[in-house]
Design an enzyme around this catalytic site. Structure first.
Site, PDB file in Angstrom:
ATOM      1  N   SER A  60       0.814  -1.218   0.000  1.00 50.74           N
ATOM      2  CA  SER A  60       0.000   0.000   0.000  1.00 50.74           C
ATOM      3  C   SER A  60       0.845   1.265   0.000  1.00 50.74           C
ATOM      4  O   SER A  60       1.994   1.273   0.449  1.00 50.74           O
ATOM      5  CB  SER A  60      -0.910   0.037   1.232  1.00 50.74           C
TER       6      SER A  60
HETATM    7  N1  SAH Z   1      -0.097  -5.588   4.208  1.00 53.58           N
HETATM    8  C1  SAH Z   1       0.617  -5.839   2.972  1.00 53.58           C
HETATM    9  C2  SAH Z   1      -0.221  -5.475   1.760  1.00 53.58           C
HETATM   10  C3  SAH Z   1      -0.561  -6.725   1.070  1.00 53.58           C
HETATM   11  S1  SAH Z   1      -1.667  -6.669  -0.316  1.00 53.58           S
HETATM   12  C4  SAH Z   1       1.962  -5.137   2.943  1.00 53.58           C
HETATM   13  O1  SAH Z   1       2.258  -4.366   3.880  1.00 53.58           O
HETATM   14  O2  SAH Z   1       2.740  -5.381   2.014  1.00 53.58           O
HETATM   15  C5  SAH Z   1      -2.888  -7.781   0.290  1.00 53.58           C
HETATM   16  C6  SAH Z   1      -2.431  -9.178   0.593  1.00 53.58           C
HETATM   17  O3  SAH Z   1      -3.574  -9.905   1.064  1.00 53.58           O
HETATM   18  C7  SAH Z   1      -1.906  -9.961  -0.609  1.00 53.58           C
HETATM   19  O4  SAH Z   1      -0.608 -10.390  -0.332  1.00 53.58           O
HETATM   20  C8  SAH Z   1      -2.879 -11.122  -0.748  1.00 53.58           C
HETATM   21  O5  SAH Z   1      -2.261 -12.316  -1.175  1.00 53.58           O
HETATM   22  C9  SAH Z   1      -3.414 -11.249   0.653  1.00 53.58           C
HETATM   23  N2  SAH Z   1      -4.716 -11.923   0.793  1.00 53.58           N
HETATM   24  C10 SAH Z   1      -5.819 -11.832  -0.002  1.00 53.58           C
HETATM   25  N3  SAH Z   1      -6.807 -12.600   0.488  1.00 53.58           N
HETATM   26  C11 SAH Z   1      -6.329 -13.202   1.619  1.00 53.58           C
HETATM   27  C12 SAH Z   1      -6.882 -14.113   2.557  1.00 53.58           C
HETATM   28  N4  SAH Z   1      -8.134 -14.576   2.458  1.00 53.58           N
HETATM   29  N5  SAH Z   1      -6.106 -14.513   3.591  1.00 53.58           N
HETATM   30  C13 SAH Z   1      -4.819 -14.076   3.717  1.00 53.58           C
HETATM   31  N6  SAH Z   1      -4.250 -13.206   2.863  1.00 53.58           N
HETATM   32  C14 SAH Z   1      -4.984 -12.768   1.819  1.00 53.58           C
END
Ligand code: SAH
Length: 218
Positions: A60
């Site tokens: 993000s």
């Molecule tokens: N917090 C992260 C942003 C990640 S983007 C950072 O600081 O980099 C969102 C993430 O959520 C992705 O990596 C995606 O694979 C994950 N995601 C999506 N659905 C999910 C689920 N049901 N359980 C766990 N992770 C999930």
């Protein structure tokens, strides 16, 4: 411009954007964002923009990380559950503010890369696991704080159940290709109140289908 100068410029941008929580700003000053972005984006690590982290996922925009961290209102007494470890940056920032961070990611490759970063930075108060975060953290009963960094149409029920009394959850809600709202949910006397913190754009929360148990019924 040096990394230090870029970092200062970013912190000033965050302040101008209304981030005034000193714990949030201090944590973002301490955690090296450049260690969480792909090599080819190193020179953009301190730009106020979202960056790709592979597998179609994104780290993000710093302003959104800051806004969500500030909105959680967490302190050293709290255990936080994060859904969507991704690069691990948000978890690393929270680990400098809270007692412990539990984080769940559904992509093994992303999880392993994030875990390597936590180990390298000696962030020992982060516990991570592979799985579907929409189901919560199975062995733990309640969390004082929950942060979801992927967007669902509605707050997942298991997460609402796992939010402690007096707890706060921050999450984006809405579909893809249209506006999502960043919500802060607060649980007081078993009742969940909702506050809209503005429009955001996140990758989807992907629900893994439950394993078929005993085949299909007729
Ligand atoms: N917090 C992260 C942003 C990640 S983007 C950072 O600081 O980099 C969102 C993430 O959520 C992705 O990596 C995606 O694979 C994950 N995601 C999506 N659905 C999910 C689920 N049901 N359980 C766990 N992770 C999930």
């Amino acid at each position: 411009m040096t990394i230090a100068a870029r970092k200062i410029r970013l912190l000033m941008q965050l302040r101008r954007a209304g981030i005034n929580d000193t714990a949030t700003l201090a944590a973002m000053e301490r955690i090296p964002r450049e260690a969480f972005v792909p090599r080819s984006f190193l020179d953009q690590a301190y730009e106020n923009i979202a960056l790709p982290i592979g597998l179609g996922q994104t780290l993000s925009q710093p302003q959104v990380v800051a806004l969500m961290t500030q909105a959680l209102r967490c302190d050293a007494s709290h255990s936080v559950l994060e859904i969507g470890t991704g690069s691990g940056y948000q978890a690393a920032v929270l680990s400098r503010i809270c007692r412990r961070v539990y984080t769940i990611e559904r992509h093994k490759d992303l999880l392993e890369a994030a875990e390597a970063r936590f180990a390298e930075m000696r962030l020992h108060n982060i516990t991570s696991r592979l799985g579907d975060g929409a189901r919560g953290w199975p062995e733990k009963r309640r969390f004082a704080r929950i942060i979801v960094t992927c967007a669902a149409e509605l707050p997942p029920e298991p997460l609402l159940d796992q939010l402690d009394e007096g707890g706060v959850m921050v999450l984006p809600v809405g579909g893809q290709g249209r506006g999502q709202d960043l919500l802060r949910l607060c649980k007081q006397d078993g009742i969940v109140s909702e506050e809209n913190l503005g429009e955001v754009r996140f990758v989807p929360l992907v629900q893994d289908l439950p394993r078929a148990a005993g085949g299909q019924s007729a």
